[in-house]
Design an enzyme around this catalytic site. Structure first.
Site, PDB file in Angstrom:
ATOM      1  N   CYS A   1       0.742  -1.055   0.160  1.00  0.00           N
ATOM      2  CA  CYS A   1      -0.222   0.328  -0.163  1.00  0.00           C
ATOM      3  C   CYS A   1       1.205   1.557  -0.368  1.00  0.00           C
ATOM      4  O   CYS A   1       0.568   2.071  -0.594  1.00  0.00           O
ATOM      5  CB  CYS A   1      -1.366  -0.236   0.560  1.00  0.00           C
ATOM      6  SG  CYS A   1       0.405  -0.132   2.766  1.00  0.00           S
TER       7      CYS A   1
ATOM      8  N   ARG B   1       4.304   1.529  -1.140  1.00  0.00           N
ATOM      9  CA  ARG B   1       4.951   1.858  -2.630  1.00  0.00           C
ATOM     10  C   ARG B   1       4.856   0.751  -3.575  1.00  0.00           C
ATOM     11  O   ARG B   1       4.466  -0.734  -3.386  1.00  0.00           O
ATOM     12  CB  ARG B   1       6.418   0.813  -1.808  1.00  0.00           C
ATOM     13  CG  ARG B   1       6.533  -0.428  -1.463  1.00  0.00           C
ATOM     14  CD  ARG B   1       8.085  -0.381  -0.855  1.00  0.00           C
ATOM     15  NE  ARG B   1       7.588   0.571   1.082  1.00  0.00           N
ATOM     16  CZ  ARG B   1       7.888   1.350   1.465  1.00  0.00           C
ATOM     17  NH1 ARG B   1       9.299   1.975   0.400  1.00  0.00           N
ATOM     18  NH2 ARG B   1       8.087   2.021   2.388  1.00  0.00           N
TER      19      ARG B   1
ATOM     20  N   HIS C   1      18.107   1.161   0.813  1.00  0.00           N
ATOM     21  CA  HIS C   1      17.331   1.806   0.771  1.00  0.00           C
ATOM     22  C   HIS C   1      16.481  -0.154   0.752  1.00  0.00           C
ATOM     23  O   HIS C   1      15.404  -0.115   1.900  1.00  0.00           O
ATOM     24  CB  HIS C   1      16.858   1.380  -0.560  1.00  0.00           C
ATOM     25  CG  HIS C   1      15.254   1.743  -0.094  1.00  0.00           C
ATOM     26  ND1 HIS C   1      14.457   3.152  -0.234  1.00  0.00           N
ATOM     27  CD2 HIS C   1      14.064   1.264  -1.620  1.00  0.00           C
ATOM     28  CE1 HIS C   1      13.751   3.429  -0.504  1.00  0.00           C
ATOM     29  NE2 HIS C   1      13.101   1.991  -1.455  1.00  0.00           N
TER      30      HIS C   1
END
Length: 408
Positions: free
Chosen positions: A48, A50, A93
């Protein structure tokens, strides 16, 4: 091989843009297989918050071009919101994502399972398989060694906290939960813990709805029964994977007269959204979507800041380990070739010497010890150079000096 990440997230893209690029697991698997082709690797992570595409290919530029094209094919207006990361930055990341440090609700628990599911559905090879396994390890470690996951640890629990803020007290408030998946179950647990009463659970399959009502109370209903149930509840929380609206403005408007002015609070956790945004324009109706939860999340950040810093340090250390591993890939073949050539020469010279059994055993032991001592320091220095990003230069020099180019 280069690791490339192209994606969008809640940092740059609002929910009305993210929902156009949201993919369920079968579509994510199909896209990953398509992007990987015959020689590459790809994983599609879509939640929801990315939609991110991870690729491993020899050409970083070509991988980035393919990933961008795939996302723009989902929604052409994504362009300005896209971010692009490569290699170490892409790995760090993902590690932060798995640890919940990049989530709308820092430390939220669902993301680790979503990363695992994306990994299992992806078209992985040695690079992305190692990357995602290390990311899952980093996420678990951050949760185990810090308190980053303390409540509210999910979007669902943040939604319950928001409902409590609106009503002041949820005791006796009747709730309709639309969608009996993981998010719906977590929402029910959080709402019940705050004193709310589950009146109805609606789901596409009645078995799952009935399972939750047995545990938490309420009546299991179908999605078609949802509009007629609105007059009996104070809170509606929706989190389905349906392609269209589960509730429209007209549905809600028809329930207003029998409600006799009672406020209706609606929370839409779905991406794509379940509840038509125009509902918010109706008198007495208060609709919040997943982006509206940021204010609730902000209030939880102060107590978590120190834990988040500890989690960031853990994640950074794990990312460094992955970087060292990828760097070592440049020198390992050269080290193996050098040792194989040395061993080949040693064996040939021992054969030429025509030694007796006892003499051969003594010579085997001595020459093996000499070979190991001779190659030990060069091996260490090459591995150190790899970690310092000079591995390719050292590996090429060794291949040239010892005539290993043909083997490479």
């Amino acid at each position: 091989m280069n690791v490339v990440l192209v994606g969008i997230s809640h940092h740059q893209a609002p929910v009305e843009l993210r929902e156009r690029a949201a993919l369920d697991l079968p579509r994510a698997r199909e896209l990953a297989v398509t992007l990987a082709g015959e020689s590459g690797e790809a994983v599609c992570l879509s939640t929801c918050n990315r939609t991110e595409l991870y690729l491993a290919e020899e050409s970083a530029e070509e991988a980035e071009r393919k990933a961008e094209a795939a996302l723009l094919a989902l929604e052409e207006e994504l362009g300005p919101a896209l971010y692009r990361l490569r290699d170490e930055a892409a790995a760090l990341h993902l590690f932060r994502v798995a640890a919940g440090l990049d989530s709308m609700v820092p430390g939220e628990g669902e993301i680790l399972g979503q990363v695992r599911a994306a990994h299992e559905a992806g078209a992985t090879g040695p690079i992305l398989d190692r990357l995602f396994r290390d990311a899952l390890h980093a996420g678990k470690k951050a949760r185990t060694e810090t308190a980053i996951g303390e409540s509210p640890a999910s979007v669902s629990s943040a939604a319950a906290a928001l409902a409590e803020q609106v009503f002041g007290d949820l005791s006796g408030r009747a709730v309709l939960v639309v969608g009996a998946g993981k998010a719906g179950e977590l929402a029910i647990k959080s709402l019940v813990a705050r004193g709310a009463t589950i009146a109805f659970v609606a789901n596409r399959t009645s078995e799952r709805a009935q399972e939750l009502t047995v545990r938490f109370g309420g009546e299991a209903i179908t999605l078609d029964d949802v509009p007629a149930s609105l007059e009996h509840v104070d809170v509606v929380l929706s989190s389905t994977s349906a392609p269209g609206w589960t509730l429209t403005r007209d549905d809600v408007e028809h329930s207003l007269q029998p409600r006799k002015g009672r406020a209706l609070f609606l929370i839409d956790l779905a991406v794509p959204r379940d509840l038509e945004p125009a509902i918010h324009d109706l008198d007495g109706c208060y609709l919040y979507d997943i982006d509206d939860l940021e204010a609730v999340v902000a209030e939880t950040l102060a107590g978590r800041r120190r834990e988040a810093e500890r989690a960031e340090a853990i994640v950074a250390g794990e990312a460094d380990r992955f970087r060292d591993w990828t760097a070592s890939l440049d020198v390992v073949p050269a080290i193996a070739s050098l040792r194989a050539r040395a061993e080949e020469i040693r064996e040939a010279e021992l054969e030429r010497a025509k030694l007796s059994g006892a003499e051969r055993r003594a010579a085997e032991s001595v020459t093996a010890a000499v070979l190991n001592k001779l190659l030990h320091l060069p091996t260490i220095r090459m591995k150190q150079a790899a970690a310092a990003a000079d591995g390719v230069i050292y590996a090429d020099a060794v291949r040239h000096l010892f005539g290993l180019e043909d083997e490479h």
